[in-house]
Design an enzyme around this catalytic site. Structure first.
Site, short mmCIF file in Angstrom:
data_model
loop_
_atom_site.label_atom_id
_atom_site.label_comp_id
_atom_site.label_asym_id
_atom_site.label_seq_id
_atom_site.Cartn_x
_atom_site.Cartn_y
_atom_site.Cartn_z
N CYS A 79 0.84 -1.21 0.00
CA CYS A 79 0.00 0.00 0.00
C CYS A 79 0.88 1.26 0.00
O CYS A 79 1.62 1.47 -0.94
CB CYS A 79 -1.00 -0.03 1.16
SG CYS A 79 -2.36 1.13 0.90
N HIS A 186 -4.11 -4.46 -0.18
CA HIS A 186 -3.69 -5.08 1.07
C HIS A 186 -3.77 -6.60 0.98
O HIS A 186 -4.84 -7.15 1.18
CB HIS A 186 -4.56 -4.58 2.22
CG HIS A 186 -4.29 -3.16 2.59
ND1 HIS A 186 -3.25 -2.80 3.41
CD2 HIS A 186 -4.88 -2.01 2.22
CE1 HIS A 186 -3.22 -1.49 3.54
NE2 HIS A 186 -4.21 -0.98 2.83
N GLU A 188 -2.81 -8.67 3.09
CA GLU A 188 -3.18 -9.19 4.42
C GLU A 188 -4.68 -9.09 4.67
O GLU A 188 -5.19 -9.62 5.64
CB GLU A 188 -2.38 -8.47 5.51
CG GLU A 188 -2.79 -7.04 5.84
CD GLU A 188 -2.30 -5.99 4.85
OE1 GLU A 188 -1.79 -6.34 3.77
OE2 GLU A 188 -2.45 -4.79 5.17
#
Lengths: 212, 252
Positions: A79, A186, A188
């Protein structure tokens, strides 16, 4: 061992949890010497480009990241962390970045070429389109990942574009060269696909370890 | 292109999910982590946890819940309910929440929106608005304190103000439609969505899969939130998404 760079602006928790789920050993640190010894580094980031560069420069971590990049060990920016790898950003006035990849970080205009107003930030799940083959895309199909950002990378260097997403313009989503990688979204927070991306990064780190 | 998001909402009280959850196949239907995983597997794009704890102890427990959920879940989630200070936001975001949602506190202390946005970035700050049509006002009125207290704000004006102050997303609940299962308020959602530059999550009134289609196509929502139809298994996130795909609404 994977090092996560702690400069006070990261989504450290969710990135480290992702590595834990993969049973990958990692450490979080703000110490250059320690980070330099990692086999791979992750530069997370949420917040403003200017604040982030200020912190990286003041702490000496900018230098660490540049030195690490020269070693040919893998580095992954996520990001804002990806945006920091580029030359400069127009966020809050001009700010110089790490300059490891060529391109500028600019704001979404909010108006498409055919005059349609669109929402900024670019927030939600968008589909990846592959631009060239890369081991970071191993075992994943062109599917959706989770984005949250108001600025994007504009680059003339087509060689670094690995995957993109369409949000009224072509948004660079995965970028990179030999050992420097960036993801605008992202991983994650991108469910199973995101976890596979982490796994691919870890595989890349292990592969380089064997070679060295 | 960006897909439309489907967001289940879970009410959490003193660390447990409450409000008539019917998940017989789960060992423990009140466990926020198990339910979060269940919805993640169904293809939920995001989750919202609403803390309805009455006590200080209950709110502290919420931080543990957030940490546990964040360890298990690889999709974004928002936490709302009882957030009054920058400290409250810090605690929840550090515990692993991706966004915090402000409602009453945003109206009574609008500076909080700006403080939160400048500290964490706008993308972390959701302003939740409870809206009810008011014939006298000739528009929708903003309510606070869980819908108990009317304010002087018109919903569209407050939404625009909240975005100016730094809100990165609006979670818009129609009090007129909430719990009725007769469809989202398309008119309200469209009015807000067209007035602001940030994404709008429509909430209140979901009763069947067609309602999701119309809130996206007619109401111009960016995301749609529902609770009971998912909890009571009247439909599932999977069903909603496969229907939307069939009618040409892009989803993940």
């Amino acid at each position: 061992m994977i090092g996560i760079i702690d400069y006070g602006m990261g989504n450290l928790f969710s990135v480290s949890k992702a590595l834990e789920r993969l049973n990958v050993p990692y450490f979080i640190s703000d110490k250059s010497e320690k980070l330099m010894n990692a086999n791979g580094l992750i530069l997370p980031g949420v917040g403003s480009f200017r604040d982030a560069m200020l912190r990286l420069n003041e702490s000496g971590l900018s230098e660490l990241i540049k030195r690490f990049a020269e070693t040919n060990k893998p580095l992954l920016g996520i990001c804002l962390g990806m945006q920091l790898l580029f030359e400069e950003s127009e966020e809050n006035g001009f700010t110089r970045g790490l300059g490891l990849l060529s391109g500028q970080v600019v704001r979404f205009s909010g108006k498409s070429n055919d005059g349609i107003n669109y929402k900024v930030p670019h927030m939600g799940w968008n589909k990846l389109t592959y631009k060239r083959s890369s081991s970071i895309l191993n075992k994943i199909s062109e599917s959706h990942v989770y984005f949250v950002h108001s600025y994007y990378v504009k680059t003339d260097d087509k060689d670094i574009l690995i995957a993109s997403s369409d949000y009224h313009i072509e948004v660079p989503a995965v970028v990179g060269n030999q050992n420097i990688l960036g993801m605008q979204f992202h991983p994650e927070k991108s469910s199973k696909l995101g976890m596979q991306l982490f796994k691919n990064f870890v595989d890349l780190v292990e592969e380089r370890m064997k070679l060295s | 292109m960006l897909t439309k998001r489907i967001i289940p909402c879970l009410d959490v009280k003193e660390g447990r999910v409450v409000k008539g959850i019917q998940f017989l196949e789960l060992r423990d239907a009140g466990d926020p982590v198990e339910l979060a995983k269940f919805y993640d597997e169904q293809g939920a794009d995001e989750l919202v946890f609403l803390d309805i704890s009455a006590s200080h102890e209950g709110r502290k427990t919420m931080v543990d819940v957030i940490m546990a959920v964040a360890s298990e879940l690889a999709i974004p989630f928002t936490v709302g309910g009882g957030i009054n200070t920058l400290e409250d936001m810090k605690r929840l975001l550090r515990a692993g929440a991706d966004k915090v949602s402000l409602n009453t506190a945003a109206v009574s202390n609008p500076d909080l929106i700006t403080e939160g946005a400048s500290f964490f970035g706008s993308q972390c700050i959701v302003v939740a608005i409870d809206a009810k049509y008011d014939a006298e006002m000739g528009s929708w009125r903003v309510y606070t304190h869980g819908g108990r207290n009317p304010t002087n704000w018109k919903v569209v004006d407050w939404a625009m103000e909240a975005v100016n102050l730094g809100a990165g997303e609006i979670l818009l609940t129609s009090m007129d439609r909430d719990g009725e299962k007769e469809g989202f308020d398309e008119e309200l959602t469209r009015a807000v969505s067209e007035a602001v530059s940030v994404p709008v999550i429509a909430s209140g009134g979901a009763g069947n899969v067609e309602h999701f289609q119309s809130i996206f196509e007619v109401g111009k929502a960016d995301a749609a939130l529902a609770a009971s139809i998912f909890h009571y298994k009247e439909t599932s996130v999977e069903e909603v998404k496969s229907f939307l795909r069939k009618v040409g609404v892009e989803v993940r």
